[in-house]
Design an enzyme around this catalytic site. Structure first.
Site, PDB file in Angstrom:
ATOM      1  N   HIS A  80       0.823  -1.206   0.000  1.00  0.00           N
ATOM      2  CA  HIS A  80       0.000   0.000   0.000  1.00  0.00           C
ATOM      3  C   HIS A  80       0.860   1.262   0.000  1.00  0.00           C
ATOM      4  O   HIS A  80       2.034   1.206  -0.330  1.00  0.00           O
ATOM      5  CB  HIS A  80      -1.007  -0.047   1.151  1.00  0.00           C
ATOM      6  CG  HIS A  80      -1.680  -1.386   1.255  1.00  0.00           C
ATOM      7  ND1 HIS A  80      -2.608  -1.838   0.348  1.00  0.00           N
ATOM      8  CD2 HIS A  80      -1.489  -2.418   2.143  1.00  0.00           C
ATOM      9  CE1 HIS A  80      -2.996  -3.067   0.664  1.00  0.00           C
ATOM     10  NE2 HIS A  80      -2.319  -3.448   1.749  1.00  0.00           N
ATOM     11  N   GLU A 249       1.933 -11.970   5.416  1.00  0.00           N
ATOM     12  CA  GLU A 249       0.966 -11.227   6.222  1.00  0.00           C
ATOM     13  C   GLU A 249       1.413 -11.410   7.663  1.00  0.00           C
ATOM     14  O   GLU A 249       1.284 -12.492   8.241  1.00  0.00           O
ATOM     15  CB  GLU A 249      -0.439 -11.800   6.033  1.00  0.00           C
ATOM     16  CG  GLU A 249      -1.017 -11.605   4.640  1.00  0.00           C
ATOM     17  CD  GLU A 249      -1.655 -10.243   4.460  1.00  0.00           C
ATOM     18  OE1 GLU A 249      -1.480  -9.375   5.341  1.00  0.00           O
ATOM     19  OE2 GLU A 249      -2.329 -10.049   3.442  1.00  0.00           O
TER      20      GLU A 249
END
Length: 285
Positions: A80, A249
């Site tokens: 992001h 993650e």
């Protein structure tokens, strides 16, 4: 990264801003130059008759050698970006995602319930990992240089790794599951593979990340994947890569205990140390 993750962002345009906890997401930062050791040879002198003979090579000081991974190239992809939320038109633009799919250029990512954003977490951890690797003589390339920009798009992030001819590409994210009790890390890899690099090399990278995270004290996810691994067909950064690649993650930002760890500098250093050790182990294997 998973379908259950959502981030709250104003719908600034007619096209709704797609929010996901994670996806594979400014041009690569200049790589730190490896340390160069220069050996200085003193001017020879004539020994006196009483001077002891020079030491034989076997008794001289130990010769220093470069670390096994020196000269390797690692691309770090912090998920992001801090400016994504204010540029919905740009990040909603569809781009190729591999396997005949398209996806939004990028997403805003998720956050803790207290508002600490995923993009800030991933950027901080990636910087820590990169500094540690560079200190070992490894060339580090980042897919974004700051945490205030927009993108780059997920297909561009994959291209950065391909163009750098990376020995390993590691995308760093955090999840945002609202499922009760959801916690733990997982590592995603492309399956079925679309090229040779996505086969054994990427699988081994994913397994090394999983094993090192686990031995570093992190628990595998209890809500997604199996034993800390998650085979994926829908992640552009994995699908479009022609280099060994995996996406980690680090945990669930909506879990209170994991959110506290991610929010603290000490906790982020723990994540970075585990990822660094995993990359070094992979490069040495």
């Amino acid at each position: 990264m998973v379908a259950v993750r959502r981030a709250t962002v104003p719908l600034l345009l007619a096209g709704a801003l797609l929010l996901t906890g994670c996806s594979d997401d400014a041009p690569a930062a200049p790589a730190p130059a490896p340390v160069v050791t220069r050996t200085v040879t003193p001017t020879p002198t004539t020994a006196s008759p009483t001077s002891p003979p020079p030491p034989s090579p076997s008794s001289s000081a130990a010769v220093t050698t470069a670390p096994p991974a020196a000269g390797k190239v690692v691309v770090l992809d912090p998920g992001h970006n801090g400016g994504n939320g204010s540029h919905p038109a740009e990040i909603n633009r569809p781009v190729p995602a591999g396997r005949g799919q398209t996806k939004p250029c990028n997403t805003t990512g998720t956050s803790t319930n207290a508002g600490y954003p995923e993009h800030a977490f991933t950027f901080d951890v990636a910087q820590r990992v990169g500094k540690a690797l560079a200190a070992k003589g490894i060339r580090v390339v980042y897919t974004r240089q700051d945490d205030t920009g927009v993108g780059p798009c997920v297909d561009q992030r994959a291209a950065i790794g391909n163009e750098a001819r990376a020995d390993a590409v590691v995308s760093i994210h955090a999840d945002g599951s609202d499922s009760a009790g959801a916690n733990g890390f997982h590592v995603a890899y492309s399956s079925p593979p679309l090229n040779a690099a996505q086969g054994e090399p990427s699988t081994r990278l994913a397994q090394t990340l999983r094993d090192t995270m686990r031995t570093s004290g992190f628990s595998p996810a209890n809500y997604i994947g199996a034993n800390g691994l998650s085979a994926r067909t829908d992640l552009a950064g994995l699908n479009l890569s022609t280099r060994p690649v995996a996406l980690v993650e680090c945990g669930n930002m909506r879990n209170a205990a994991e959110a506290a760890r991610m929010t603290s500098a000490e906790g982020r250093q723990q994540f970075a140390a585990a990822i660094t050790a995993a990359i070094e182990a992979y490069l040495a294997s």
